[in-house]
Write a protein that holds these residues in place. Structure first.
Motif, PDB file in Angstrom:
ATOM      1  N   GLN A 112      10.540 -21.371  27.880  1.00  0.00           N
ATOM      2  CA  GLN A 112      11.514 -20.393  27.396  1.00  0.00           C
ATOM      3  C   GLN A 112      11.639 -20.455  25.874  1.00  0.00           C
ATOM      4  O   GLN A 112      11.737 -19.406  25.204  1.00  0.00           O
ATOM      5  CB  GLN A 112      12.881 -20.649  28.045  1.00  0.00           C
ATOM      6  N   ALA A 113      11.630 -21.660  25.334  1.00  0.00           N
ATOM      7  CA  ALA A 113      11.696 -21.810  23.871  1.00  0.00           C
ATOM      8  C   ALA A 113      10.466 -21.225  23.209  1.00  0.00           C
ATOM      9  O   ALA A 113      10.554 -20.589  22.149  1.00  0.00           O
ATOM     10  CB  ALA A 113      11.849 -23.288  23.511  1.00  0.00           C
ATOM     11  N   LEU A 114       9.293 -21.426  23.836  1.00  0.00           N
ATOM     12  CA  LEU A 114       8.054 -20.871  23.301  1.00  0.00           C
ATOM     13  C   LEU A 114       8.127 -19.348  23.248  1.00  0.00           C
ATOM     14  O   LEU A 114       7.791 -18.737  22.222  1.00  0.00           O
ATOM     15  CB  LEU A 114       6.873 -21.320  24.160  1.00  0.00           C
TER      16      LEU A 114
ATOM     17  N   ILE B  82       8.189 -17.069  19.836  1.00  0.00           N
ATOM     18  CA  ILE B  82       7.127 -16.076  19.621  1.00  0.00           C
ATOM     19  C   ILE B  82       7.727 -14.692  19.407  1.00  0.00           C
ATOM     20  O   ILE B  82       7.327 -13.948  18.496  1.00  0.00           O
ATOM     21  CB  ILE B  82       6.152 -16.058  20.826  1.00  0.00           C
ATOM     22  N   GLU B  83       8.706 -14.319  20.232  1.00  0.00           N
ATOM     23  CA  GLU B  83       9.335 -13.004  20.111  1.00  0.00           C
ATOM     24  C   GLU B  83      10.067 -12.837  18.786  1.00  0.00           C
ATOM     25  O   GLU B  83      10.037 -11.768  18.178  1.00  0.00           O
ATOM     26  CB  GLU B  83      10.304 -12.791  21.282  1.00  0.00           C
ATOM     27  N   SER B  84      10.709 -13.898  18.339  1.00  0.00           N
ATOM     28  CA  SER B  84      11.440 -13.814  17.061  1.00  0.00           C
ATOM     29  C   SER B  84      10.519 -13.889  15.850  1.00  0.00           C
ATOM     30  O   SER B  84      10.928 -13.549  14.739  1.00  0.00           O
ATOM     31  CB  SER B  84      12.470 -14.949  16.989  1.00  0.00           C
TER      32      SER B  84
ATOM     33  N   THR C 137       5.587 -17.595  11.742  1.00  0.00           N
ATOM     34  CA  THR C 137       5.904 -17.787  10.318  1.00  0.00           C
ATOM     35  C   THR C 137       5.783 -19.247   9.911  1.00  0.00           C
ATOM     36  O   THR C 137       5.133 -19.580   8.916  1.00  0.00           O
ATOM     37  CB  THR C 137       7.334 -17.288  10.022  1.00  0.00           C
ATOM     38  N   ASN C 138       6.394 -20.136  10.693  1.00  0.00           N
ATOM     39  CA  ASN C 138       6.351 -21.562  10.378  1.00  0.00           C
ATOM     40  C   ASN C 138       4.939 -22.131  10.525  1.00  0.00           C
ATOM     41  O   ASN C 138       4.525 -22.989   9.737  1.00  0.00           O
ATOM     42  CB  ASN C 138       7.318 -22.333  11.277  1.00  0.00           C
ATOM     43  N   SER C 139       4.204 -21.653  11.520  1.00  0.00           N
ATOM     44  CA  SER C 139       2.832 -22.131  11.710  1.00  0.00           C
ATOM     45  C   SER C 139       1.948 -21.720  10.531  1.00  0.00           C
ATOM     46  O   SER C 139       1.138 -22.526  10.038  1.00  0.00           O
ATOM     47  CB  SER C 139       2.245 -21.570  13.010  1.00  0.00           C
ATOM     48  N   LEU C 140       2.097 -20.482  10.056  1.00  0.00           N
ATOM     49  CA  LEU C 140       1.286 -20.015   8.931  1.00  0.00           C
ATOM     50  C   LEU C 140       1.594 -20.807   7.660  1.00  0.00           C
ATOM     51  O   LEU C 140       0.686 -21.099   6.866  1.00  0.00           O
ATOM     52  CB  LEU C 140       1.521 -18.524   8.691  1.00  0.00           C
ATOM     53  N   VAL C 141       2.866 -21.155   7.473  1.00  0.00           N
ATOM     54  CA  VAL C 141       3.236 -21.961   6.298  1.00  0.00           C
ATOM     55  C   VAL C 141       2.565 -23.328   6.364  1.00  0.00           C
ATOM     56  O   VAL C 141       1.954 -23.791   5.394  1.00  0.00           O
ATOM     57  CB  VAL C 141       4.771 -22.112   6.217  1.00  0.00           C
TER      58      VAL C 141
END
Length: 218
Positions: A10-12, A16-18, A23-27
């Protein structure tokens, strides 16, 4: 406290939806990749360059060993104080995490060149500089590629530590905020994201290795 697979899923979906996960992964990817490229390139060049002079290599050895022995976590407050909390400090931490490994591996590769190849170049009258490119560099390539595989994890670790200590974005920042709220599901999502990034980078380097080392299969 321990979460569950259902809550992690559910957190995943929520992250992903938000767009928060992307964003954090790309940073984190940009910080780790920049530090990885800088550290591996500069370390490999310096390591191969030490092949030219045994005296310089012997003088440099204790300094390289000392720098390698210092935990990157101990250096992170200094680096963040110098470069601030922006992306530069994370890149520098990723750079410092990778440069020594690349340097040592490339130097070991240069020193492990088969003696018969070096003797052959001496017989034909080749100078040291003329031996370097056709003999030393190809023989050291597998060592450099192995250093790249190790440096993937080290670069991610350096970037993550920087984000963990002080940052506004990135997987490290996301995990710190989630752990402070005892949101273990989000913490697990951040950990899994780091694992996936590492696996993707490793896959890319293995493909690169297959292309560059095709001559060893002949």
């Amino acid at each position: 406290i321990f979460s569950s697979p259902e809550k992690v899923w559910q957190a995943l979906l929520r992250l992903i939806e938000s767009g928060e996960l992307w964003t954090n992964s790309l940073v984190t990817i940009s910080e780790a990749l920049a530090g990885f490229l800088l550290g591996t390139t500069i370390g490999a060049v310096l390591g191969l360059a030490l092949w030219y002079s045994r005296l310089v290599a012997q003088i440099s050895r204790p300094y390289i060993t000392a720098l390698s022995a210092v935990p990157i976590f101990a250096l992170s407050p200094i680096i963040i104080s110098w470069f601030g909390i922006e992306i530069t400090s994370k890149i520098m931490l990723a750079f410092l995490s990778t440069v020594c490994m690349a340097l040592v591996q490339s130097y070991m590769g240069a020193m492990s060149v088969e003696k018969r190849y070096l003797k052959l170049m001496q017989v034909v009258g080749a100078k040291r500089s003329q031996t370097f490119r056709p003999v030393v560099v190809p023989s050291s390539l597998i060592w450099v590629l192995n250093a790249m595989k190790i440096n993937i994890g080290l670069a991610l670790m350096g970037a993550f530590i920087g984000e963990f200590i002080s940052s506004e974005q990135g997987l490290g920042c996301m995990i710190v905020k989630a752990s402070a709220l005892y949101d273990m599901a989000t913490v697990f999502v951040g950990i899994f994201a780091l694992i996936v990034i590492s696996l993707v980078f490793t896959f890319i380097i293995e493909k690169l290795e297959n292309r560059l080392m095709v001559w060893k299969k002949l």
